[in-house]
Design a protein around this motif. Sequence first.
Motif, PDB file in Angstrom:
ATOM      1  N   LYS A  89    -130.888  89.082 -92.429  1.00 29.02           N
ATOM      2  CA  LYS A  89    -131.048  87.817 -93.151  1.00 29.02           C
ATOM      3  C   LYS A  89    -129.963  87.660 -94.210  1.00 29.02           C
ATOM      4  N   ALA A  90    -129.677  88.734 -94.946  1.00 26.47           N
ATOM      5  CA  ALA A  90    -128.637  88.679 -95.974  1.00 26.47           C
ATOM      6  C   ALA A  90    -127.262  88.441 -95.347  1.00 26.47           C
ATOM      7  N   ARG A  91    -126.972  89.070 -94.231  1.00 23.52           N
ATOM      8  CA  ARG A  91    -125.671  88.891 -93.572  1.00 23.52           C
ATOM      9  C   ARG A  91    -125.522  87.481 -93.008  1.00 23.52           C
ATOM     10  N   MET A  92    -126.620  86.948 -92.440  1.00 21.22           N
ATOM     11  CA  MET A  92    -126.559  85.586 -91.900  1.00 21.22           C
ATOM     12  C   MET A  92    -126.355  84.569 -93.019  1.00 21.22           C
ATOM     13  N   GLU A  93    -127.009  84.763 -94.161  1.00 20.44           N
ATOM     14  CA  GLU A  93    -126.833  83.857 -95.290  1.00 20.44           C
ATOM     15  C   GLU A  93    -125.422  83.975 -95.865  1.00 20.44           C
ATOM     16  N   ALA A  94    -124.837  85.170 -95.848  1.00 18.70           N
ATOM     17  CA  ALA A  94    -123.475  85.361 -96.344  1.00 18.70           C
ATOM     18  C   ALA A  94    -122.463  84.651 -95.452  1.00 18.70           C
ATOM     19  N   ARG A  95    -122.727  84.571 -94.155  1.00 13.77           N
ATOM     20  CA  ARG A  95    -121.824  83.869 -93.235  1.00 13.77           C
ATOM     21  C   ARG A  95    -122.066  82.361 -93.235  1.00 13.77           C
ATOM     22  N   GLY A  96    -123.152  81.932 -93.851  1.00 10.14           N
ATOM     23  CA  GLY A  96    -123.461  80.511 -93.898  1.00 10.14           C
ATOM     24  C   GLY A  96    -124.289  80.033 -92.720  1.00 10.14           C
ATOM     25  N   GLU A  97    -124.845  80.929 -91.968  1.00  9.12           N
ATOM     26  CA  GLU A  97    -125.667  80.542 -90.824  1.00  9.12           C
ATOM     27  C   GLU A  97    -127.090  80.261 -91.275  1.00  9.12           C
ATOM     28  N   SER A  98    -127.800  79.498 -90.460  1.00 14.22           N
ATOM     29  CA  SER A  98    -129.189  79.183 -90.762  1.00 14.22           C
ATOM     30  C   SER A  98    -130.070  80.369 -90.378  1.00 14.22           C
ATOM     31  N   VAL A  99    -130.952  80.718 -91.283  1.00 17.98           N
ATOM     32  CA  VAL A  99    -131.842  81.846 -91.031  1.00 17.98           C
ATOM     33  C   VAL A  99    -133.082  81.396 -90.270  1.00 17.98           C
ATOM     34  N   GLU A 100    -133.506  80.187 -90.504  1.00 17.64           N
ATOM     35  CA  GLU A 100    -134.709  79.658 -89.857  1.00 17.64           C
ATOM     36  C   GLU A 100    -134.375  79.138 -88.468  1.00 17.64           C
ATOM     37  N   TYR A 101    -135.290  79.381 -87.527  1.00 13.79           N
ATOM     38  CA  TYR A 101    -135.140  78.840 -86.183  1.00 13.79           C
ATOM     39  C   TYR A 101    -135.796  77.468 -86.132  1.00 13.79           C
ATOM     40  N   LYS A 102    -135.089  76.504 -85.547  1.00 14.56           N
ATOM     41  CA  LYS A 102    -135.637  75.165 -85.423  1.00 14.56           C
ATOM     42  C   LYS A 102    -136.249  75.023 -84.053  1.00 14.56           C
ATOM     43  N   LYS A 103    -137.419  74.404 -84.033  1.00 14.17           N
ATOM     44  CA  LYS A 103    -138.134  74.224 -82.784  1.00 14.17           C
ATOM     45  C   LYS A 103    -137.444  73.137 -81.967  1.00 14.17           C
ATOM     46  N   GLN A 104    -137.127  73.447 -80.723  1.00 14.87           N
ATOM     47  CA  GLN A 104    -136.477  72.460 -79.847  1.00 14.87           C
ATOM     48  C   GLN A 104    -137.547  71.780 -79.000  1.00 14.87           C
ATOM     49  N   GLU A 105    -137.394  70.459 -78.876  1.00 16.72           N
ATOM     50  CA  GLU A 105    -138.367  69.734 -78.063  1.00 16.72           C
ATOM     51  C   GLU A 105    -137.713  69.037 -76.914  1.00 16.72           C
TER      52      GLU A 105
END
Length: 105
Positions: free
Chosen positions: A89-105
């Motif tokens: 989570k810390a590495r993903m936030e450092a790269r600027g990526e979203s940590v939460e998964y969005k539900k696809q419909e």
Amino acid sequence: MSMFARSFTRTPFRKTVQLLRGSGHAEGYNQPTGYLFGEKPLPAGAKRVKEDWESLFFYGFMGSMVLGTAVIYYKPDTNVHTWAYREAKARMEARGESVEYKKQE
């Protein structure tokens, strides 16, 4: 084999008295009385007198159970999966990526 050689090859571990008697335990046997813990029932209106060690045992045992429960409840989480999740989570936030998964419909 001579008596001298036998004394070095086989050392007796028990005393001669114990060998003759067949056991090393104390003599005696307490006959069962049919009462719980061997205590006779008290007459009506009489109060049981505690022994010296009973209160110490009760409060010591219950106190250690409460302390042990608190220690287990508040101990830090040292699970490798929890550490890996926090690290990812810390590495993903450092790269600027979203940590939460969005539900696809």
